[in-house]
Scaffold this motif. Structure first.
Motif, PDB file in Angstrom:
ATOM      1  N   ILE A 152       0.840  -1.200   0.000  1.00 39.53           N
ATOM      2  CA  ILE A 152       0.000   0.000   0.000  1.00 39.53           C
ATOM      3  C   ILE A 152       0.875   1.250   0.000  1.00 39.53           C
ATOM      4  CG2 ILE A 152      -1.908   1.201   1.122  1.00 39.53           C
ATOM      5  CD1 ILE A 152      -2.742  -1.450   2.373  1.00 39.53           C
ATOM      6  N   SER A 153       1.984   1.202   0.747  1.00 43.35           N
ATOM      7  CA  SER A 153       2.932   2.328   0.714  1.00 43.35           C
ATOM      8  C   SER A 153       3.446   2.535  -0.705  1.00 43.35           C
ATOM      9  CB  SER A 153       4.106   2.057   1.654  1.00 43.35           C
ATOM     10  OG  SER A 153       3.703   2.008   2.996  1.00 43.35           O
ATOM     11  N   VAL A 186       0.745   4.085  -2.935  1.00 38.96           N
ATOM     12  CA  VAL A 186       0.593   5.534  -2.727  1.00 38.96           C
ATOM     13  C   VAL A 186       1.708   6.274  -3.463  1.00 38.96           C
ATOM     14  CG1 VAL A 186       0.535   7.387  -1.025  1.00 38.96           C
ATOM     15  CG2 VAL A 186      -0.560   5.201  -0.507  1.00 38.96           C
ATOM     16  N   ALA A 233       1.009   6.210  -7.193  1.00 42.81           N
ATOM     17  CA  ALA A 233      -0.137   7.072  -7.506  1.00 42.81           C
ATOM     18  C   ALA A 233       0.241   8.543  -7.442  1.00 42.81           C
ATOM     19  CB  ALA A 233      -1.288   6.765  -6.546  1.00 42.81           C
ATOM     20  N   LYS A 234       1.036   8.927  -6.438  1.00 45.65           N
ATOM     21  CA  LYS A 234       1.445  10.330  -6.322  1.00 45.65           C
ATOM     22  C   LYS A 234       2.356  10.718  -7.485  1.00 45.65           C
ATOM     23  CE  LYS A 234      -0.706  11.467  -2.523  1.00 45.65           C
ATOM     24  NZ  LYS A 234      -1.842  12.433  -2.570  1.00 45.65           N
ATOM     25  N   ALA A 284       0.197   3.398   5.729  1.00 48.00           N
ATOM     26  CA  ALA A 284      -0.090   3.705   4.327  1.00 48.00           C
ATOM     27  C   ALA A 284      -1.579   3.930   4.098  1.00 48.00           C
ATOM     28  CB  ALA A 284       0.416   2.578   3.436  1.00 48.00           C
ATOM     29  N   HIS A 301      -2.359   7.401   5.205  1.00 46.53           N
ATOM     30  CA  HIS A 301      -1.853   8.394   4.258  1.00 46.53           C
ATOM     31  C   HIS A 301      -2.740   8.456   3.017  1.00 46.53           C
ATOM     32  CE1 HIS A 301       1.742   9.857   1.593  1.00 46.53           C
ATOM     33  NE2 HIS A 301       0.858  10.807   1.804  1.00 46.53           N
ATOM     34  N   ALA A 302      -3.085   7.290   2.474  1.00 46.31           N
ATOM     35  CA  ALA A 302      -3.900   7.252   1.265  1.00 46.31           C
ATOM     36  C   ALA A 302      -5.281   7.856   1.503  1.00 46.31           C
ATOM     37  CB  ALA A 302      -4.036   5.814   0.772  1.00 46.31           C
ATOM     38  N   THR A 324      -6.194   9.822  -2.266  1.00 44.97           N
ATOM     39  CA  THR A 324      -5.448   9.367  -3.441  1.00 44.97           C
ATOM     40  C   THR A 324      -6.247   8.358  -4.239  1.00 44.97           C
ATOM     41  OG1 THR A 324      -3.451   9.608  -2.094  1.00 44.97           O
ATOM     42  CG2 THR A 324      -3.227   8.428  -4.185  1.00 44.97           C
ATOM     43  N   LEU A 370      -6.476   5.261  -5.847  1.00 43.58           N
ATOM     44  CA  LEU A 370      -5.819   3.960  -5.938  1.00 43.58           C
ATOM     45  C   LEU A 370      -6.785   2.894  -5.458  1.00 43.58           C
ATOM     46  CD1 LEU A 370      -4.882   2.915  -2.851  1.00 43.58           C
ATOM     47  CD2 LEU A 370      -3.186   4.684  -3.162  1.00 43.58           C
ATOM     48  N   PRO A 379      -9.458   6.616  -2.729  1.00 42.69           N
ATOM     49  CA  PRO A 379      -9.018   5.243  -2.482  1.00 42.69           C
ATOM     50  C   PRO A 379     -10.190   4.277  -2.310  1.00 42.69           C
ATOM     51  CG  PRO A 379      -8.775   6.542  -0.484  1.00 42.69           C
ATOM     52  CD  PRO A 379      -9.202   7.501  -1.562  1.00 42.69           C
TER      53      PRO A 379
END
Length: 631
Positions: free
Chosen positions: A120-121, A124, A127-128, A156, A159-160, A165, A167, A272
């Protein structure tokens, strides 16, 4: 020609009809069983993701779209449909296909994995990068229910969700990691699986409310305002929703059409999305379905019966460790054992069965395991933490800060030290000496054989303060085990043989290689000393200096990286003592080590009798040259 033979790239999957997809899934399972029964590997996880993998590659356009596999235990199907079918029989062989995603193998392997909870990290990050470059593509992370329990996955997800984001996270829920899942997340997922309303999404509920004659829209708006009560009552996946994810599922992970429909729905959502699929580990092969833990990572086996082909009756270091800890646990009720989701692999399952109240499987959480152990020690217990060498890398700060700085009475058992064979560079334990020997307060030792292992474990538990004990994956030397355990003198090497011409210094089972080389050297008229260093911290400097001055030539050999390893420690000792007339040859690894059998990797890197003989010859040449230069 079978259907699998027609699949050269993922796009070929899109031309198949429903019947062909079912036949392809069967062919893939048969191919994986054939190859893994011969080569060993992660069979059960891959059998469980056949339909899921086919659906991912039919819905998404890899490698433009990024499909990121957590851990990588489940990527065999992915390899088969991304142009590596002809090489598949080389899986996990020396110079063959990796058992994990590998960027050098294929553009479809966008991120290399081998350790859990990273996908997942990575998603992200991809995706960024996509957004910053203003590109159009989908990013998908596939993570298991075991791996999602790891702390990095939570970080993660947070963060997402916070960044909204775009994803997709596919949660592959097979109800079992390597060891049975533990913890709150496991319990939460279990409740979702058994919820009879599991297919009902938030949007469906809103539609139902709006259909109420006359007052539907008002009720829906009121429900939105009162979302805490409504969602807690009706919406599955609440935890993910609160993190900012759209939750879809759980769905049947073996229903090809349903998976594809759900993934298409996920593509249409902004922000997400988490797609929760339920799969069966070992699907399609009865022995693996019955024993998914055994067939998670399995050696060669009889594919007709599922019987594991055992190569040796000599116990492994891990077995001796587990049995000795049980023996010591009988005598000392303060001993507790901790594992990070590897109870069977570390041999602690034996302790867990014998002393369930004193055994803790904390899940995929190495950092927590070490800090937890420190607090147990300060609370009056004697904790033993057993983790693979390669996974201790994840808990370095906790070892340094929470255990060694305050001098906690914790035993750090470092299993799978040295090269581990066919799992390759992500799993070799060849960095632990470099990162641990420099830590003050940490007693660090390594046994040459299984008998010395049991004495070292006893010694470790007799000490005040932290102790690390490193040992390999392999079987022992076949040495009889002493009945009575003894405490070894801390920081004292063992001199096994004395000779005036060269000193061979080994650590761990490499000591036996030194002994064999000394015998061969004697037949050539060279008298060799052999030193079992035993302790990496504190170092037996007196013994090192004595034999350095006696022989003027030293060969060090270690199943570890050269940089910062045992040989480096000996060079430091000589330099600090001002000894400048001793020539040293170091044997070990210079770079990441690829996959292959342990014996082959040792041979290839000079960790052998032949390698030692060559090092001795190089010493002679170097000394002659140095003599000429001084003259």
């Amino acid at each position: 020609m079978g259907i699998l033979e027609r699949i050269n790239q993922p796009r070929d999957l899109r031309a198949l009809n429903t019947l062909e997809l079912k036949l392809l899934a069967q062919e893939i399972r048969e191919e994986m069983i054939d190859v893994v029964s011969a080569n060993g590997g992660h069979l059960a996880p891959n059998l469980g993701v056949v339909e899921l993998t086919l659906a991912l590659h039919r819905v998404f356009d890899s490698p433009i779209d990024k499909i990121i596999w957590d851990v990588g235990h489940q990527t065999y199907v992915h390899k088969l449909v991304t142009g590596r079918q002809k090489e598949f029989k080389s899986l996990r062989r020396h110079h063959g296909l990796s058992g994990f995603p590998k960027r050098a193998e294929s553009p479809h392997d966008c991120f290399e994995t081998g350790h859990s909870s990273t996908s997942i990290s990575a998603a992200v990050g991809f995706a960024k990068a996509r957004d910053l470059l203003q590109e159009r593509s989908y990013v998908v992370a596939v993570i298991g229910d075991g791996a999602i329990s790891g702390g990095m996955a939570y970080e993660a997800l947070n963060h997402a969700g916070h960044g909204k984001t775009n994803l997709i996270v596919v949660l592959n829920d097979n109800e079992m990691a390597i060891s049975p899942n533990v913890g709150a997340m496991s319990s939460y997922l279990s409740r979702l699986r058994t919820d009879p309303r599991y297919s009902r999404s938030k949007e469906e509920i809103e539609i139902l409310l709006k259909r109420i004659p006359g007052i539907g829209n008002k009720v829906a708006k009121a429900a939105e305002k009162a979302k805490d009560s409504l969602k807690y009552l009706l919406v599955p996946g609440l935890w993910f929703e609160e993190l900012g994810f759209t939750y879809l599922g759980p769905i049947d992970g073996h229903d090809q059409l349903l998976i594809e429909q759900t993934l298409e729905l996920a593509k249409q959502r902004k922000g997400p999305v988490l797609v929760h699929v339920i799969t069966k580990k070992g699907k399609g092969y009865p022995p693996a379905e019955k024993n998914p833990d055994i067939f998670h990572g399995v050696g060669p086996f009889n594919k007709e019966t599922g019987e594991i082909l055992k190569k040796s009756t000599i116990p492994t270091f891990t077995q001796v460790f587990g049995e000795t800890l049980c023996r010591l646990g009988e005598a000392n009720p303060k001993i507790v054992a901790i594992t990070a989701a590897m109870a069977v692999g570390t041999g602690l399952n034996l302790f867990g069965k014998r002393f369930p109240d004193r055994f803790f499987d904390v899940g995929i959480a190495e950092q927590h395991a070490v800090t937890f152990a420190s607090a147990l020690a300060f609370g009056g217990m004697k904790p033993v933490v057993s983790i693979y060498s390669t996974f201790y890398q994840r808990a370095y700060d906790q070892v340094l800060h929470d255990v060694c700085l305050p001098k906690a009475n914790v035993v750090l058992a470092i299993d799978r030290a040295g090269v581990v064979g066919d799992d390759g560079p992500t799993h070799h334990g060849v960095f632990d000496i470099s990162i641990l020997r420099v830590i003050p307060n940490l007693t660090f030792m390594a046994p040459k054989d299984e008998n010395e292992l049991q004495h070292m474990l006893y010694t470790a538990l007799c000490q005040d303060g932290p102790v690390a004990l490193r040992y390999p994956r392999s079987v022992g030397q076949g040495i009889p085990l002493d009945e009575n355990l003894k405490e070894l003198p801390i920081g004292k090497a063992e001199v096994l043989r004395e000779g005036k011409d060269v000193a061979l210094v080994g650590i761990g089972p490499m000591v036996y290689t030194c002994m064999a080389a000394a015998g061969e050297l004697q037949s050539r008229g060279v008298e060799a000393s052999v030193i079992n260093l035993r302790f990496l911290n504190p170092l037996d400097k007196d013994t090192i200096l004595r034999f350095a001055r006696l022989t003027k030539r030293m060969v060090t050999i270690e199943d570890h990286m050269l940089a910062g390893g045992m040989g480096s420690a000996i060079l430091e000792t000589l330099a600090d003592a001002g000894v400048t007339d001793v020539t040293v040859e170091r044997l070990g690894y210079k770079d990441y080590v690829e996959q292959g059998s342990i014996s082959l990797l040792h041979q290839e890197n000079g960790l052998s009798v032949k390698g030692i003989l060559g090092a001795v010859e190089r010493l002679k040449v170097r000394q002659r040259l140095e003599g000429r230069n001084r003259g």
